[in-house]
Write an enzyme that holds these catalytic residues in place. Structure first.
Site, PDB file in Angstrom:
ATOM      1  N   CYS B 129       0.806  -1.219   0.000  1.00 15.91           N
ATOM      2  CA  CYS B 129       0.000   0.000   0.000  1.00 15.91           C
ATOM      3  C   CYS B 129       0.843   1.275   0.000  1.00 15.91           C
ATOM      4  CB  CYS B 129      -0.956   0.000   1.197  1.00 15.91           C
ATOM      5  SG  CYS B 129      -0.180  -0.478   2.758  1.00 15.91           S
ATOM      6  N   HIS B 243      -3.018   6.583   4.219  1.00 13.76           N
ATOM      7  CA  HIS B 243      -1.586   6.743   4.487  1.00 13.76           C
ATOM      8  C   HIS B 243      -1.127   8.101   3.964  1.00 13.76           C
ATOM      9  CE1 HIS B 243      -1.450   2.675   5.691  1.00 13.76           C
ATOM     10  NE2 HIS B 243      -0.698   2.137   4.746  1.00 13.76           N
TER      11      HIS B 243
END
Lengths: 337, 337
Positions: B129, B243
């Site tokens: 990710c 994130h």
């Protein structure tokens, strides 16, 4: 032993309150104590060494007879009263950024450049919180290999915005937990709970914030490293009162991880917390309400070009304590020696 | 138009659930649909395009007649079933790290290296990710100046640890808000609410975590940049599902801020959010449940040595969407073309 008449300017804020605690903890030889604040806070009481002290409104006369002022107010208040205090013979240790880059004002971290204190002319500046925390961590390594360049990303706590910042984060967390919508933010530009805000201070033309430039501008002065280059990205994170920093260093000479760890383990003000195998590394919760700067994740910079020498590390420190109040009271204590 | 029989392996997790949503959003030509999970989840139902679908226990026979498998399970489950699916003629887009560095397996971000997809032999790996989010942001700049080096500090959301991570952070915030003590953490090694954890994955001998090494190892493969050097520090932060990354880039050739912004503003999958004067920059709350990677705070690296070319930026992206499910379904869709 001589005692000193102390005034705290901005006594009711997060840093001012912590200064009061630090005076007691550091056995500062307090003679009389004045707690100065805005008219709004005048008349409140605060406890010091078991006694109630009434907060007074700051005014010129309040500095009569004062030996040492601990400044915990904003720049405009500092500019208004610090010259008055000096005029009346007091020495101010000022936590605002108003005088930090003034060539006549020492900017001091006692673990790094205590020798600069002797040059003061009535004002000593306390560095920015993120600067203090980062430099306490890296200065022992600077002594080993001379730092040329720092690339820093910060993870800065709500307390950097004072009591209002702390309350706002608490309130947002409570509202999210109970499924309510979050109030319009006031201390921060955006919601901080469950978020990150990559802006602290205003932007300059190059796209850096004032907070980001402090690490280079103050770092050069404090470490006597006029050619130091610092690239900083400052980010507000939903943590209460400890700042954290991810720092990559480039040195003039090689510094091994072992030598770095050895230096850090003996450095004043530093706690080396660096045992990855047992999941031991600095975390902001662990440094909350502590004076030491925790340093860990020390490792070689695997991205350093051939012929350059780099290390990477991670550090955490309480923003209100060592990032502000503890450092200021340490300075004041050296001034009394 | 041909339709495809699809199976989601690990359908009940955070990424599996999102894959189901993404199949519908991306108008994937689904023929039959199998939702595969552990025995514990078998019998549950999930909704897809208005219909209830019963979750089945994953077993070899479940892959009979399946054309495309979306893998959202851990490495051991992937290693157990992906070869079975291939044996039975299916192509798997696998989100685990089991096959990512296998030279026979393309590792693909459609915005970066779609051409590698044609080389697959039944398995395509979905990158980590943080790697996807960072590379979608920097690849347009790599094309301008060729990136030699990246120094990255991440701010990674709880969702990286799955549904358990999300629930744990929510529960900790609720307990803190009501003044209770936080339960013993399970999804994370330490309390995450009001804290930061500078460890994601296990440590190697050099002191880097597995998560930190993915950016270099996967980045070299995806960008076809075998000499790329990446220094990464990965930190878990109390944010739900986006994130963020602070990235400093060193290029082989000069790349101006203006050229970088122009490239980013036209780059697929990127939203340039970069107007400091109006406090516009990427924030994880704003990218939550969105597919685009937001990029901003683009500025010259003022610490770059003379004769080197550096930029610094900040980016955010939803970890469950573009960091995992969206990217996998994009790949699957290209496979059907």
């Amino acid at each position: 032993m001589r005692s000193y008449n102390v005034a705290i300017l901005g006594a009711t804020g997060a840093v001012g309150q912590q200064m009061l605690t630090c005076l007691a903890e550091q056995d500062f030889p307090v003679g009389s104590l004045k707690l100065l604040a805005s008219a709004r806070s005048a008349g409140k009481t605060m406890r010091f060494m078991g006694e109630e002290v009434v907060v007074e409104e700051a005014c010129d006369e309040a500095f009569d007879g004062v030996d040492i002022v601990l400044g915990a107010a904003d720049n405009d208040i500092a500019r208004r009263f610090v010259p008055v205090a000096r005029e009346k013979g007091a020495v101010t240790v000022d936590n605002s950024s108003a005088y930090r880059l003034d060539p006549d004002v020492p900017l001091v971290i006692p673990e790094v450049n205590p020798e600069d204190l002797s040059l003061h002319r009535g004002i000593v500046a306390n560095p920015n919180c993120a600067t203090i925390i980062g430099l306490v961590a890296v200065n022992p390594l600077h002594r080993l290999g001379t730092i040329k360049r720092m690339v820093v990303s910060t993870y800065q706590a709500a307390s950097g915005a004072g009591v209002g910042g702390l309350r706002e984060l608490e309130s947002q967390m409570a509202r999210i937990a109970s499924g309510e919508s979050v109030d319009e933010p006031r201390a921060f530009a955006y919601q901080l709970a469950c978020n990150l805000i990559p802006q602290i201070g205003g932007f300059d033309d190059a796209g850096y914030t004032s907070e980001e430039m402090k690490m280079q501008n103050e770092g050069r002065k404090i470490m006597h490293a006029p050619d130091l280059r610092v690239n900083c990205t400052c980010v507000r994170v939903p943590v209460m009162r400890s700042h954290s920093e991810s720092i990559t260093l480039e040195f003039e000479r090689p510094v091994s991880v072992e030598a770095a760890r050895a230096a850090l383990s003996e450095a004043p003000g530093v706690a080396l917390v660096d045992d990855p195998a047992s999941k031991a590394y600095p975390m902001p919760l662990d440094t909350t309400d502590k004076d030491a700067i925790y340093v860990g994740r020390v490792r070689e910079d695997i991205s350093a070009a051939a012929g350059t020498y780099g290390l990477t590390l991670w550090c955490c420190g309480d923003q209100i304590r060592k990032g502000a109040a503890t450092n200021a009271v340490q300075i004041a204590k050296i001034l009394t020696l």
